[in-house]
Write a protein that holds these residues in place. Structure first.
Motif, PDB file in Angstrom:
ATOM      1  N   LYS A   1     -51.025 -23.443 -49.297  1.00  0.00           N
ATOM      2  CA  LYS A   1     -52.278 -24.131 -49.611  1.00  0.00           C
ATOM      3  C   LYS A   1     -52.823 -23.607 -50.941  1.00  0.00           C
ATOM      4  O   LYS A   1     -53.801 -22.875 -50.999  1.00  0.00           O
ATOM      5  CB  LYS A   1     -53.298 -23.941 -48.490  1.00  0.00           C
ATOM      6  CG  LYS A   1     -54.500 -24.892 -48.598  1.00  0.00           C
ATOM      7  CD  LYS A   1     -55.398 -24.825 -47.389  1.00  0.00           C
ATOM      8  CE  LYS A   1     -56.549 -25.824 -47.516  1.00  0.00           C
ATOM      9  NZ  LYS A   1     -57.450 -25.794 -46.351  1.00  0.00           N
TER      10      LYS A   1
ATOM     11  N   HIS B   1     -66.058 -35.545 -43.081  1.00  0.00           N
ATOM     12  CA  HIS B   1     -65.715 -36.367 -41.913  1.00  0.00           C
ATOM     13  C   HIS B   1     -66.829 -37.335 -41.489  1.00  0.00           C
ATOM     14  O   HIS B   1     -66.547 -38.490 -41.135  1.00  0.00           O
ATOM     15  CB  HIS B   1     -65.330 -35.458 -40.738  1.00  0.00           C
ATOM     16  CG  HIS B   1     -64.609 -36.182 -39.644  1.00  0.00           C
ATOM     17  ND1 HIS B   1     -65.256 -36.895 -38.659  1.00  0.00           N
ATOM     18  CD2 HIS B   1     -63.273 -36.329 -39.390  1.00  0.00           C
ATOM     19  CE1 HIS B   1     -64.374 -37.441 -37.843  1.00  0.00           C
ATOM     20  NE2 HIS B   1     -63.168 -37.111 -38.255  1.00  0.00           N
TER      21      HIS B   1
ATOM     22  N   TYR C   1     -58.809 -32.569 -36.663  1.00  0.00           N
ATOM     23  CA  TYR C   1     -57.822 -33.528 -37.176  1.00  0.00           C
ATOM     24  C   TYR C   1     -57.289 -33.095 -38.542  1.00  0.00           C
ATOM     25  O   TYR C   1     -58.039 -32.690 -39.431  1.00  0.00           O
ATOM     26  CB  TYR C   1     -58.432 -34.920 -37.296  1.00  0.00           C
ATOM     27  CG  TYR C   1     -57.555 -35.876 -38.075  1.00  0.00           C
ATOM     28  CD1 TYR C   1     -56.379 -36.370 -37.529  1.00  0.00           C
ATOM     29  CD2 TYR C   1     -57.893 -36.261 -39.379  1.00  0.00           C
ATOM     30  CE1 TYR C   1     -55.559 -37.232 -38.239  1.00  0.00           C
ATOM     31  CE2 TYR C   1     -57.081 -37.124 -40.101  1.00  0.00           C
ATOM     32  CZ  TYR C   1     -55.918 -37.611 -39.525  1.00  0.00           C
ATOM     33  OH  TYR C   1     -55.111 -38.447 -40.239  1.00  0.00           O
ATOM     34  N   GLU C   2     -55.981 -33.202 -38.704  1.00  0.00           N
ATOM     35  CA  GLU C   2     -55.334 -32.968 -39.992  1.00  0.00           C
ATOM     36  C   GLU C   2     -54.121 -33.871 -40.078  1.00  0.00           C
ATOM     37  O   GLU C   2     -53.323 -33.955 -39.131  1.00  0.00           O
ATOM     38  CB  GLU C   2     -54.906 -31.504 -40.136  1.00  0.00           C
ATOM     39  CG  GLU C   2     -54.332 -31.183 -41.510  1.00  0.00           C
ATOM     40  CD  GLU C   2     -54.013 -29.715 -41.678  1.00  0.00           C
ATOM     41  OE1 GLU C   2     -53.606 -29.323 -42.793  1.00  0.00           O
ATOM     42  OE2 GLU C   2     -54.144 -28.950 -40.694  1.00  0.00           O
ATOM     43  N   SER C   3     -53.989 -34.575 -41.181  1.00  0.00           N
ATOM     44  CA  SER C   3     -52.880 -35.524 -41.310  1.00  0.00           C
ATOM     45  C   SER C   3     -51.542 -34.798 -41.309  1.00  0.00           C
ATOM     46  O   SER C   3     -51.442 -33.614 -41.642  1.00  0.00           O
ATOM     47  CB  SER C   3     -53.034 -36.344 -42.592  1.00  0.00           C
ATOM     48  OG  SER C   3     -52.839 -35.527 -43.720  1.00  0.00           O
TER      49      SER C   3
ATOM     50  N   PRO D   1     -62.800 -31.247 -44.620  1.00  0.00           N
ATOM     51  CA  PRO D   1     -63.338 -31.690 -43.329  1.00  0.00           C
ATOM     52  C   PRO D   1     -64.844 -31.937 -43.335  1.00  0.00           C
ATOM     53  O   PRO D   1     -65.351 -32.671 -42.488  1.00  0.00           O
ATOM     54  CB  PRO D   1     -62.981 -30.526 -42.381  1.00  0.00           C
ATOM     55  CG  PRO D   1     -61.827 -29.846 -43.041  1.00  0.00           C
ATOM     56  CD  PRO D   1     -62.051 -29.977 -44.508  1.00  0.00           C
TER      57      PRO D   1
ATOM     58  N   SER E   1     -50.586 -33.453 -44.730  1.00  0.00           N
ATOM     59  CA  SER E   1     -51.337 -32.241 -45.068  1.00  0.00           C
ATOM     60  C   SER E   1     -50.671 -31.018 -44.436  1.00  0.00           C
ATOM     61  O   SER E   1     -50.473 -29.984 -45.094  1.00  0.00           O
ATOM     62  CB  SER E   1     -52.781 -32.368 -44.597  1.00  0.00           C
ATOM     63  OG  SER E   1     -53.494 -31.171 -44.808  1.00  0.00           O
ATOM     64  N   GLN E   2     -50.311 -31.116 -43.165  1.00  0.00           N
ATOM     65  CA  GLN E   2     -49.622 -30.012 -42.489  1.00  0.00           C
ATOM     66  C   GLN E   2     -48.271 -29.726 -43.147  1.00  0.00           C
ATOM     67  O   GLN E   2     -47.898 -28.560 -43.344  1.00  0.00           O
ATOM     68  CB  GLN E   2     -49.393 -30.369 -41.019  1.00  0.00           C
ATOM     69  CG  GLN E   2     -50.648 -30.580 -40.190  1.00  0.00           C
ATOM     70  CD  GLN E   2     -50.287 -30.994 -38.775  1.00  0.00           C
ATOM     71  OE1 GLN E   2     -49.564 -30.292 -38.086  1.00  0.00           O
ATOM     72  NE2 GLN E   2     -50.784 -32.141 -38.340  1.00  0.00           N
TER      73      GLN E   2
ATOM     74  N   LYS F   1     -48.572 -27.988 -46.635  1.00  0.00           N
ATOM     75  CA  LYS F   1     -48.968 -26.584 -46.473  1.00  0.00           C
ATOM     76  C   LYS F   1     -47.816 -25.750 -45.917  1.00  0.00           C
ATOM     77  O   LYS F   1     -47.612 -24.596 -46.320  1.00  0.00           O
ATOM     78  CB  LYS F   1     -50.181 -26.484 -45.545  1.00  0.00           C
ATOM     79  CG  LYS F   1     -51.490 -26.902 -46.205  1.00  0.00           C
ATOM     80  CD  LYS F   1     -52.710 -26.450 -45.446  1.00  0.00           C
ATOM     81  CE  LYS F   1     -52.805 -27.064 -44.084  1.00  0.00           C
ATOM     82  NZ  LYS F   1     -54.090 -26.738 -43.421  1.00  0.00           N
TER      83      LYS F   1
ATOM     84  N   THR G   1     -52.068 -34.833 -34.990  1.00  0.00           N
ATOM     85  CA  THR G   1     -53.266 -34.370 -34.287  1.00  0.00           C
ATOM     86  C   THR G   1     -54.121 -35.582 -33.961  1.00  0.00           C
ATOM     87  O   THR G   1     -53.990 -36.643 -34.577  1.00  0.00           O
ATOM     88  CB  THR G   1     -54.069 -33.374 -35.142  1.00  0.00           C
ATOM     89  OG1 THR G   1     -54.365 -33.984 -36.414  1.00  0.00           O
ATOM     90  CG2 THR G   1     -53.278 -32.100 -35.383  1.00  0.00           C
TER      91      THR G   1
ATOM     92  N   SER H   1     -58.921 -34.707 -44.491  1.00  0.00           N
ATOM     93  CA  SER H   1     -58.040 -33.612 -44.061  1.00  0.00           C
ATOM     94  C   SER H   1     -58.190 -32.398 -44.982  1.00  0.00           C
ATOM     95  O   SER H   1     -58.174 -31.253 -44.536  1.00  0.00           O
ATOM     96  CB  SER H   1     -56.580 -34.072 -44.063  1.00  0.00           C
ATOM     97  OG  SER H   1     -56.373 -35.040 -43.066  1.00  0.00           O
TER      98      SER H   1
END
Length: 621
Positions: free
Chosen positions: A301, A139, A287-289, A136, A292-293, A296, A280, A133
């Motif tokens: 960030k 991945h 994709y972002e956990s 990226p 993480s969202q 931020k 997501t 995340s």
């Protein structure tokens, strides 16, 4: 210092065991990481199933987490009682076996073994998910990163409980400190904004709703979110790892773990609703956990974000340590009841049950490879084993208090009974909701493991019957009849023959004459064996030459040994085999391996009176 000592630490004496015991501060990082780290993927697993509801789905995470917290409270009080009742370690296997019978104990054992392997796999994969995340670009390398972390964890855990606890201490408290900071700051900003805070970094917009809320969907969401409860039983399984008073330190550790977990789960759920943060698609390009969202949105960030994500990565990956700490103890307990190989009872160089660790690592690696290291592919298999173990443990505790018959146990029976009903109902919900998504694998694996354990038990019982009640040694018993397979006359075969003559007066050299055999053996036998022995007045060994027109060598020797076993029913048949020991590993394949094959076949085909003796010959470098 040897490389092995550098990596794994110096060997520990049995007397050093007391120094390896831990207190609550280390216990949180060793036994609590699985439970605490589940705050990073439990809510996300629930939110992932709410994606089809769009923005409305985010608001349902709070009641779902509230229901999970209620269940967690019940389990917490139940396991506190388990620790009091079993201060020597009250794992589900022990409690169920002693109070519900061997069948229930085996079911609990199978459930826990599956759960611990999944704990290690899910923890590592979730940690890599957090890393991906933040970066990226990594991945495409998810599986490779998972296996790398598994190797590192193995090395750390093989150093022992105390060393591994020291390694995990800092990441655990950084993880807790950063997440609690996010929750406190996020709540303060939400209150100041009247419940509608503005995210510093906007989260991805939820997709449009494509489904309506149904009870079935809510049950599935609840089932996925229950992954956040796994690991709560770890402390009760590992009471013996704590310093005295072990039970009190274990209960204190469990209390701290559960309180912290409740704060994290409640805080994450409330902030997700306040900031409009949803899951997501795990395998999607963007994709972002959820964490993480969330970080931020609340903190931006910057350096804090990367510190937080780094700690989440470490703690998620290290959460597998709960499995490393408990799986070997579980396999040892099962092996003590003869349901697993006794090798799991043995302590390694650092006072660990090392073979349990090896088994866990191998099974976890297989699971990660099969599912590609993706957390969401593993989650459907998760929680079933944990809730089955919860239910059996609490039901066993009800029987435990009833057996005691004390009037003051009524409240204890109620708590454990209510816990058994609550976790049992949850187990059914999780099983039904996740059955087609992969839970059927666990349903098949548990009976398979039980069959294996029963097979191991039957083997040990059969062995015990056969070797018990040994009669006394009879004085003046007849010595063995010794068979020495011989290809040609060399220093190696001379050593084997000399040894054979030292243990018996009945010695037979057996030569299989194939088309490639050395024809000089008979002549050497007369001059190098018979003549010197006759001059000394010693008993003479016999030479038997067996013609083999089809060039078989091993089979004639085997058949001759079996025939001798029938011919001499009151004697042992000792077969002396020569074994060439080379100086370097690569030299081994350059020599004939018939001795190893013959050794194996004699052990398999003999009726119990064939003894194989290996006479080594060391080749100098």
């Amino acid at each position: 210092m040897k490389l092995k000592d550098l990596l794994l630490g110096r060997p520990l004496a049995t007397a050093d065991e007391g120094a390896e015991h831990i207190g609550p501060s280390a216990g949180i990082s060793i036994f609590g990481l699985d439970a605490l780290s589940s705050a990073a993927y439990g809510p996300e697993a629930a939110l992932t199933l709410l994606i089809p509801l769009g923005l409305a789905g985010i608001h349902f995470i709070v009641p779902v987490i509230a229901a999970i917290l209620f269940l967690l409270t019940i389990v917490f009080f139940s396991y506190r009682q388990t620790i009091d009742a079993y201060p020597g370690g009250g794992g589900s296997f022990t409690v169920a076996s002693e109070n519900l019978g061997a069948g229930a104990g085996l079911l609990a054992a199978a459930a826990l073994m599956i759960d611990y392997v999944l704990t290690a796999a899910v923890g590592i994969s979730a940690g890599v998910g957090a890393l991906v995340s933040a970066f990226p670009i990594l991945h495409p390398h998810i599986l490779a990163l998972c296996l790398l972390i598994l190797v590192v964890l193995t090395l750390v855990n093989l150093r022992g409980v105390k060393d591994s606890g020291a390694v995990f201490l800092a990441p655990t408290y950084i993880f807790l400190g950063t997440l609690i900071t996010v929750i406190v700051v996020g709540m303060a900003r939400a209150v100041a904004a009247g419940g509608h805070p503005v995210a510093l970094v906007a989260a991805p917009a939820p997709p449009p709703a494509v489904e309506l809320l149904t009870w079935w969907l809510m049950l599935k969401v609840f089932a996925s979110g229950c992954a956040a409860m796994t690991g709560v039983e770890a402390v009760s399984n590992g009471v013996t790892a704590f310093r005295e008073p072990a039970a009190r330190n274990a209960k204190l550790t469990l209390t701290i773990i559960v309180i912290l977990l409740m704060v994290l789960l409640a805080g994450i759920a409330l902030l997700c609703r306040a900031y409009g943060i949803g899951a997501t698609i795990p395998e999607g390009p963007g994709y972002e956990s959820v964490l993480s969202q969330l970080i931020k949105a609340v903190m931006g960030k910057g350096i804090f974000y990367y510190l937080s994500m780094g700690s989440i990565l470490l703690v998620l990956s290290l959460s597998a340590n709960t499995a490393f700490a408990d799986f070997p103890r579980l396999t040892r307990a099962i092996a003590l009841h003869d349901y697993l190989p006794h090798v799991f009872i043995l302590r390694g160089r650092r006072l660990l049950f090392s073979h349990g660790i090896y088994a866990l690592v191998g099974l976890t690696a297989v699971l990660l490879i099969i599912f590609g290291g993706v957390t969401d592919r593993l989650i459907p298999l998760y929680a079933i084993g944990a809730f089955l173990a919860f239910t059996l443990s609490q039901a066993g505790m009800v029987m435990h208090w009833k057996k005691q018959g004390h009037a003051g146990n009524t409240w204890k029976i109620f708590i454990n009974g209510f816990g058994a009903i609550a976790t049992g109902v949850t187990l059914v919900v999780v099983l039904v909701a996740k059955f087609t998504s992969g839970a059927w694998v666990t349903v098949l694996l548990a009976p398979a493991l039980i069959l294996v354990m029963r097979g191991v038990k039957r083997h040990y019982e059969a062995v015990s019957k056969q070797i018990a009640d040994a009669p006394p040694i009879a004085a003046g018993s007849i010595g063995p009849y010794v068979l020495v397979p011989m290809d040609r006359w060399t220093r190696i075969t001379r050593k084997a023959l000399a040894f054979a003559m030292n243990i018996s007066s009945d010695v037979e050299a057996f030569h299989v004459h194939a088309d490639h055999s050395d024809d000089t053996l008979e002549a050497a036998w007369k001059t190098e064996v018979l003549a010197p022995l006759q001059a000394l007045g010693k008993p003479l060994p016999r030479l038997v030459i067996y013609p083999s027109p089809f060039r078989f060598v091993v089979h004639p020797i085997l058949e001759h040994a079996l025939e001798l076993e029938k011919q001499y029913p009151d004697r042992l048949i000792a077969v002396v085999l020569t074994d060439m020991v080379v100086a370097h590993w690569w030299q081994g394949p350059l020599h004939n391996q018939r001795s190893e094959l013959l050794n194996f076949l004699l052990m398999r085909k003999g009726k119990g009176r064939i003894v194989v003796i290996n006479v080594p010959w060391y080749i100098e470098p």
